[in-house]
Design a protein around this motif. Structure first.
Motif, mmCIF file in Angstrom:
data_model
loop_
_atom_site.group_PDB
_atom_site.id
_atom_site.type_symbol
_atom_site.label_atom_id
_atom_site.label_comp_id
_atom_site.label_asym_id
_atom_site.label_seq_id
_atom_site.Cartn_x
_atom_site.Cartn_y
_atom_site.Cartn_z
ATOM 1 N N LYS A 11 0.852 -1.188 0.000
ATOM 2 C CA LYS A 11 0.000 0.000 0.000
ATOM 3 C C LYS A 11 0.881 1.229 0.000
ATOM 4 C CE LYS A 11 -3.707 2.535 0.191
ATOM 5 N NZ LYS A 11 -4.614 2.616 -0.972
ATOM 6 N N GLN A 12 0.694 2.049 -1.013
ATOM 7 C CA GLN A 12 1.488 3.255 -1.164
ATOM 8 C C GLN A 12 0.593 4.485 -1.096
ATOM 9 O OE1 GLN A 12 4.709 2.557 -3.567
ATOM 10 N NE2 GLN A 12 5.443 4.650 -3.710
ATOM 11 N N VAL A 16 5.107 7.394 -0.032
ATOM 12 C CA VAL A 16 5.307 6.605 1.195
ATOM 13 C C VAL A 16 4.699 5.221 1.035
ATOM 14 C CG1 VAL A 16 4.812 6.460 3.662
ATOM 15 C CG2 VAL A 16 5.285 8.687 2.607
ATOM 16 N N LYS A 17 5.519 4.191 1.326
ATOM 17 C CA LYS A 17 5.022 2.819 1.332
ATOM 18 C C LYS A 17 4.601 2.469 2.753
ATOM 19 C CE LYS A 17 6.954 0.200 -2.501
ATOM 20 N NZ LYS A 17 7.909 -0.850 -2.917
ATOM 21 N N ALA A 18 3.294 2.457 2.988
ATOM 22 C CA ALA A 18 2.794 2.120 4.319
ATOM 23 C C ALA A 18 2.913 0.628 4.592
ATOM 24 C CB ALA A 18 1.336 2.556 4.456
ATOM 25 N N GLY A 39 2.853 3.682 12.963
ATOM 26 C CA GLY A 39 3.460 3.907 11.656
ATOM 27 C C GLY A 39 4.086 2.678 11.041
ATOM 28 N N GLY A 41 2.436 0.142 9.836
ATOM 29 C CA GLY A 41 1.601 -0.343 8.741
ATOM 30 C C GLY A 41 0.566 -1.383 9.150
ATOM 31 N N THR A 44 -3.151 -0.210 8.617
ATOM 32 C CA THR A 44 -3.394 -0.100 7.168
ATOM 33 C C THR A 44 -3.600 -1.480 6.562
ATOM 34 O OG1 THR A 44 -2.067 1.923 7.031
ATOM 35 C CG2 THR A 44 -2.446 0.722 4.981
ATOM 36 N N ASP A 209 8.076 -0.478 9.634
ATOM 37 C CA ASP A 209 8.138 0.227 8.348
ATOM 38 C C ASP A 209 7.421 -0.531 7.236
ATOM 39 O OD1 ASP A 209 9.648 2.211 9.569
ATOM 40 O OD2 ASP A 209 11.554 1.258 9.058
ATOM 41 N N GLY A 210 6.258 -1.108 7.578
ATOM 42 C CA GLY A 210 5.433 -1.763 6.572
ATOM 43 C C GLY A 210 5.843 -3.162 6.193
#
Length: 349
Positions: A11-12, A16-18, A39, A41, A44, A209-210
């Protein structure tokens, strides 16, 4: 059988790549916790599983059926939000019955299902109450009941206890776990509380970081963290930067065996695996503070360079501030370049 499969989901948001190429399979009846800092991810990702966000890439399937582009109301999922998201102009019964009415079920069947789910979440007889008359914990039970009454294949929980006080949070998470096991419902649970994840999960996914840092059973993630980030994020951990030379890790008077190549390394040792004893001589470390928790005590130890470590001891009264001590890690791991280069086995005397 209800299996959730997430494959290479991204998911971007702008640049930013979440969420970054995330993959996970949640087995039938399994409860998996997505754990990570704000943050990372995790929420999301949960919203993409529920259909409230669309992936930039990747595929989400439930029982082999691709639901990646299916809207939320047509997915076999039920989502419980942190904010409860209840309708304050409706009583408890009408809040829970709303989704069933949209499905045009007969009134007697709606009543039967709502009454049954209220009993399930411990709110039997509360149907006529206004939601504004309920406590925060009771409102969260109503939110859970509203999802469960639709008999979803996948239950999604987005930090549902974050706004509650500690004692209520602990009690509710035990009740939710009991309900989840009783129903055998496949569940994905988002939290940033490590205690919550350790208490609830069949498996924990630590995110950063996702992306995935580690996936494993709670005891494995706690006892065998694969990266320094996981080591520092799950539970209390002493992290010490130092150097390996000649088979020994050293930092300011602290030395432990390290059968690994020479070079910089990070030592990780839990407070419960750090033994302390009164110094045999002048001592290289000193007690800064002793905190008594009743069942145990935490001793803050200051090394010569000012770095402080924590050790867990059974009795606070055995130790005092300013006391010189010797310290010995009983079990520890050494990291370099974000991976384990040595892990010692705990020895029991």
């Amino acid at each position: 059988m209800s299996v959730l499969d997430i494959q290479n989901v991204t998911k971007q948001f702008g640049l930013v790549k979440a969420v970054d190429s995330f993959s996970l399979t949640v087995a039938d009846g399994e409860l998996v916790c997505l754990l990570g800092p704000s943050g990372s991810g995790k929420s999301t990702l949960l919203r993409m599983v529920g259909g409230f966000e669309s992936p930039t890439g990747g595929v989400i399937t439930i029982d082999g059926e691709d639901v990646t582009r299916v809207p939320p109301e047509r997915r076999p999922t039920g989502m419980v939000f942190q904010s409860h998201a209840l309708w304050t102009h409706m009583n408890v019964f009408r809040n829970i019955a709303f989704g069933l009415k949209l499905r045009r079920l007969p009134a007697d069947e709606i009543k039967r299902k709502v009454d049954a789910v209220l009993e399930l979440v411990g709110l039997g007889g509360y149907g006529t109450r206004q939601v504004t008359q309920l406590s925060g914990g009771q409102q969260q039970r109503v939110a859970l009941a509203r999802s469960l009454v639709l008999e979803p294949k996948i239950l999604l929980l987005d930090e549902p206890f974050a706004s509650l006080d500690q004692h209520l949070r602990e009690r509710l998470r035990e009740e939710v776990r009991d309900i989840q096991q009783r129903l055998g419902i496949t569940t994905l649970f988002v939290t940033h509380g490590q205690d919550e994840a350790l208490a609830l999960a069949d498996r924990i996914v630590v995110m950063r970081d996702g992306a995935t840092e580690q996936i494993g059973a709670p005891d494995t993630v706690y006892r065998e963290p694969e990266t320094p980030f996981v080591a520092g994020f799950i539970g209390t951990m002493n992290l010490v930067e130092g150097t390996i030379g000649g088979g020994t890790f050293r930092h300011a008077g602290l030395a432990v065996p390290a059968p690994a190549p020479d070079g910089p390394a990070t030592l990780a040792v839990r407070p419960e695996a750090l033994d302390i004893r009164p110094a045999a001589g002048a001592g290289m470390a000193f007690i800064h503070r002793v905190t008594d928790y009743g069942t145990h005590a935490l001793v803050d130890i200051e090394l010569p360079d000012g770095l402080r470590l924590k050790a867990m001891v059974p009795e606070a009264r055995d130790w005092k501030s300013g006391q010189a001590v010797d310290i010995t890690p009983r079990a520890y791991a050494l990291y370099r370049d974000n991976s384990v280069i040595h892990r010692s086995a705990e020895k029991n005397d």
